[in-house]
Design an enzyme around this catalytic site. Structure first.
Site, PDB file in Angstrom:
ATOM      1  CE  LYS A  80      -4.473   0.984   0.545  1.00 52.05           C
ATOM      2  NZ  LYS A  80      -5.633   0.301  -0.015  1.00 52.05           N
ATOM      3  N   GLY A 180     -24.007   4.310   3.399  1.00 44.51           N
ATOM      4  CA  GLY A 180     -23.092   4.894   2.417  1.00 44.51           C
ATOM      5  C   GLY A 180     -23.569   4.621   1.007  1.00 44.51           C
ATOM      6  N   GLY A 182     -22.174   5.839  -1.881  1.00 46.35           N
ATOM      7  CA  GLY A 182     -21.127   6.342  -2.767  1.00 46.35           C
ATOM      8  C   GLY A 182     -20.969   5.417  -3.956  1.00 46.35           C
ATOM      9  CB  VAL A 184     -18.963   0.350  -3.232  1.00 40.40           C
ATOM     10  CG1 VAL A 184     -19.368  -1.102  -3.034  1.00 40.40           C
ATOM     11  CG2 VAL A 184     -17.512   0.435  -3.666  1.00 40.40           C
TER      12      VAL A 184
HETATM   13  P1  NAD Z   1     -17.132   6.678  -1.780  1.00 41.94           P
HETATM   14  O1  NAD Z   1     -16.299   7.755  -1.180  1.00 41.94           O
HETATM   15  O2  NAD Z   1     -17.541   6.767  -3.202  1.00 41.94           O
HETATM   16  O3  NAD Z   1     -18.478   6.514  -0.916  1.00 41.94           O
HETATM   17  C1  NAD Z   1     -18.533   6.551   0.471  1.00 41.94           C
HETATM   18  C2  NAD Z   1     -19.863   7.165   0.837  1.00 41.94           C
HETATM   19  O4  NAD Z   1     -20.013   7.096   2.252  1.00 41.94           O
HETATM   20  C3  NAD Z   1     -19.984   8.631   0.427  1.00 41.94           C
HETATM   21  O5  NAD Z   1     -21.169   8.825  -0.305  1.00 41.94           O
HETATM   22  C4  NAD Z   1     -20.010   9.359   1.762  1.00 41.94           C
HETATM   23  O6  NAD Z   1     -20.789  10.550   1.730  1.00 41.94           O
HETATM   24  C5  NAD Z   1     -20.616   8.308   2.670  1.00 41.94           C
HETATM   25  N1  NAD Z   1     -20.379   8.495   4.082  1.00 41.94           N
HETATM   26  C6  NAD Z   1     -19.301   9.028   4.716  1.00 41.94           C
HETATM   27  N2  NAD Z   1     -19.492   9.054   6.049  1.00 41.94           N
HETATM   28  C7  NAD Z   1     -20.715   8.504   6.260  1.00 41.94           C
HETATM   29  C8  NAD Z   1     -21.478   8.231   7.420  1.00 41.94           C
HETATM   30  N3  NAD Z   1     -21.053   8.554   8.640  1.00 41.94           N
HETATM   31  N4  NAD Z   1     -22.681   7.638   7.279  1.00 41.94           N
HETATM   32  C9  NAD Z   1     -23.163   7.342   6.065  1.00 41.94           C
HETATM   33  N5  NAD Z   1     -22.481   7.584   4.932  1.00 41.94           N
HETATM   34  C10 NAD Z   1     -21.283   8.154   5.024  1.00 41.94           C
HETATM   35  O7  NAD Z   1     -16.360   5.323  -1.462  1.00 41.94           O
HETATM   36  P2  NAD Z   1     -16.578   3.905  -2.150  1.00 41.94           P
HETATM   37  O8  NAD Z   1     -15.587   3.756  -3.247  1.00 41.94           O
HETATM   38  O9  NAD Z   1     -18.021   3.703  -2.416  1.00 41.94           O
HETATM   39  O10 NAD Z   1     -16.106   2.929  -0.975  1.00 41.94           O
HETATM   40  C11 NAD Z   1     -16.944   2.651   0.132  1.00 41.94           C
HETATM   41  C12 NAD Z   1     -16.199   1.775   1.120  1.00 41.94           C
HETATM   42  O11 NAD Z   1     -15.819   0.552   0.484  1.00 41.94           O
HETATM   43  C13 NAD Z   1     -14.897   2.385   1.643  1.00 41.94           C
HETATM   44  O12 NAD Z   1     -14.710   1.952   2.970  1.00 41.94           O
HETATM   45  C14 NAD Z   1     -13.835   1.775   0.755  1.00 41.94           C
HETATM   46  O13 NAD Z   1     -12.587   1.738   1.402  1.00 41.94           O
HETATM   47  C15 NAD Z   1     -14.405   0.379   0.559  1.00 41.94           C
HETATM   48  N6  NAD Z   1     -13.939  -0.282  -0.658  1.00 41.94           N
HETATM   49  C16 NAD Z   1     -14.158   0.299  -1.881  1.00 41.94           C
HETATM   50  C17 NAD Z   1     -13.720  -0.332  -3.034  1.00 41.94           C
HETATM   51  C18 NAD Z   1     -13.986   0.252  -4.395  1.00 41.94           C
HETATM   52  O14 NAD Z   1     -13.830  -0.458  -5.389  1.00 41.94           O
HETATM   53  N7  NAD Z   1     -14.382   1.509  -4.504  1.00 41.94           N
HETATM   54  C19 NAD Z   1     -13.069  -1.575  -2.942  1.00 41.94           C
HETATM   55  C20 NAD Z   1     -12.871  -2.155  -1.680  1.00 41.94           C
HETATM   56  C21 NAD Z   1     -13.315  -1.488  -0.542  1.00 41.94           C
END
Ligand code: NAD
Length: 378
Positions: A80, A180, A182, A184
């Site tokens: 990482k 969340g 976002g 995913v």
């Molecule tokens: P993202 O930043 O697109 O979405 C995260 C969402 O969570 C945002 O919409 C944000 O407003 C919301 N959020 C933040 N604090 C919050 C709270 N207290 N309550 C409710 N919602 C809240 O991120 P992502 O890419 O969708 O990833 C989501 C999670 O999955 C992260 O933990 C990331 O590390 C993990 N992850 C993502 C991937 C990927 O392919 N994107 C892969 C493995 C793991």
């Protein structure tokens, strides 16, 4: 504890620091374990309080990548990168190209990708300086945003969880609470909705919940209440450490299965707390491996179809984890660690029996396509 002692306690192979004065780049790369292949892991850009906080984060995250790649059956090790500073102030082409040169100096023992606050466009700049980067869109065969495949893996992990716990094959009529919405979370909501699930969602961003409420008829709840919802599945897709001493007693869903990284605030105690409450927990790095699986396909010649097929196999992996946990009466988080370590240790024995020291790097992997190994950089 000093940095070198920390590294040896956590079992890392190598940690490298970079400082590039002209762009104000400060970065750390940690290579945890390369038994299975070159270390692959995203680059996180964060305004850390201090260097120690950044070091702790990169050590913890890189170790997690070793386990994630191992249990997903990939020929990759765990690594990482973290960049220290304010992304809004520092991001530029020069900045990411300087980071690309740092990655390039590791000769392919570490392969970078996107993570928090780093986007596909940023990785496109990194790719101008190094071949050791995935998740980019600037060349044919780049896999771009991994979120849809991560969501697909989580969806199959949820299906495995309801099948294991309740012998159900469909989500039709079940309620899933998604924290969340976002990249995913939103993709996951679509898959769940199309399978007949009822959705309850929350997000700190109102626009995100409005969209999901409209498109997938989701009910929106307060961010402080989503984990308390009476649902069949609680799916954390936002923050880490949301499963802790305070929230676990408040959970009302019998299954926790979501994409967020590092969901357990304390791996040992909180894994045990969930087991004691009879809650089936899908270990985060097992269920969210779709993104890693997706970028790994970029190295062998990207096919969205093949990447998706591999992400669907998360279903079977979840079953292996659940079966071991039940048999050994241990938390599912411990069972997944055990399976990952077993694979690494078995491969280590093969290396030893070959009687030579292996130095796994990008360039000596037969499975990485030669046109990717030999691609031109700017
Ligand atoms: P993202 O930043 O697109 O979405 C995260 C969402 O969570 C945002 O919409 C944000 O407003 C919301 N959020 C933040 N604090 C919050 C709270 N207290 N309550 C409710 N919602 C809240 O991120 P992502 O890419 O969708 O990833 C989501 C999670 O999955 C992260 O933990 C990331 O590390 C993990 N992850 C993502 C991937 C990927 O392919 N994107 C892969 C493995 C793991």
């Amino acid at each position: 504890m000093g940095a070198i002692e920390l590294i040896s306690v956590m079992g890392h192979e190598q940690v490298m620091y970079c400082r590039h004065k002209e762009t104000d780049l400060k970065a750390i790369v940690a290579i945890h374990d390369t038994t299975l292949g070159p270390a692959l892991g995203g680059c996180r850009f964060w305004n850390y309080r201090d260097e120690h906080e950044a070091l702790m984060d990169v050590l913890r995250l890189s170790r997690g990548m070793t386990f994630k790649a191992a249990i997903a059956g990939l020929h990759l090790g765990g690594g990482k990168a973290v960049i220290i500073g304010d992304p809004a102030r520092l991001k530029s082409e020069r900045f990411f190209r300087a980071f690309g040169r740092f990655v390039n100096s590791m000769s392919g023992r570490y392969i970078t990708a996107e993570d928090v606050n780093v986007r596909v466009e940023d990785m496109n700049q990194v790719a101008k300086e190094t071949r050791y980067v995935v998740g980019i869109s600037s060349r044919p065969g780049g896999s771009g945003d991994p979120s849809p495949v991560t969501a697909l893996g989580v969806y199959h992990g949820i299906k495995a969880s309801i099948a294991y716990k309740d012998k159900r094959t469909s989500l039709n009529g079940l309620t899933v609470a998604v924290q969340g919405c976002g990249s995913v979370g939103r993709n996951l909501c679509k898959l769940l909705y199309n399978d007949g699930a009822k959705l309850v969602v929350s997000d700190i961003n109102r626009t995100s919940t409005d969209l999901v409420a409209k498109e997938y008829r989701a009910k929106v709840v307060d961010v402080n209440d989503v984990h308390k919802v009476e649902a069949d599945v609680y799916s954390p897709c936002a923050l880490g450490a949301i499963l802790n001493e305070r929230t676990i007693p408040e959970l009302r869903a019998p299954i926790v299965a979501g994409a967020a990284n590092n969901q357990l605030a304390n791996e040992t105690n909180d894994g045990r707390r969930l087991l004691d409450r009879g809650i089936l927990y899908a270990p985060d790095y097992v269920i969210n491996a779709g993104g890693l699986i997706n970028v790994s396909h970029e190295l062998s010649g990207y096919s969205a179809e093949l990447a998706k097929n591999d992400a669907k196999r998360i279903y079977d992996t979840m079953f292996r984890v659940y079966e071991l946990a039940e048999k050994a009466k241990i938390p599912t988080s411990e069972a997944s660690d055990e399976l990952a370590l077993k694979r690494i240790n078995e491969v280590k024995t093969i290396h030893a029996s070959k009687g030579k020291e292996f130095l796994n790097s990008f360039d000596n992997q037969d499975w990485i396509k030669s046109d990717i190994k030999n691609r031109k950089i700017a």
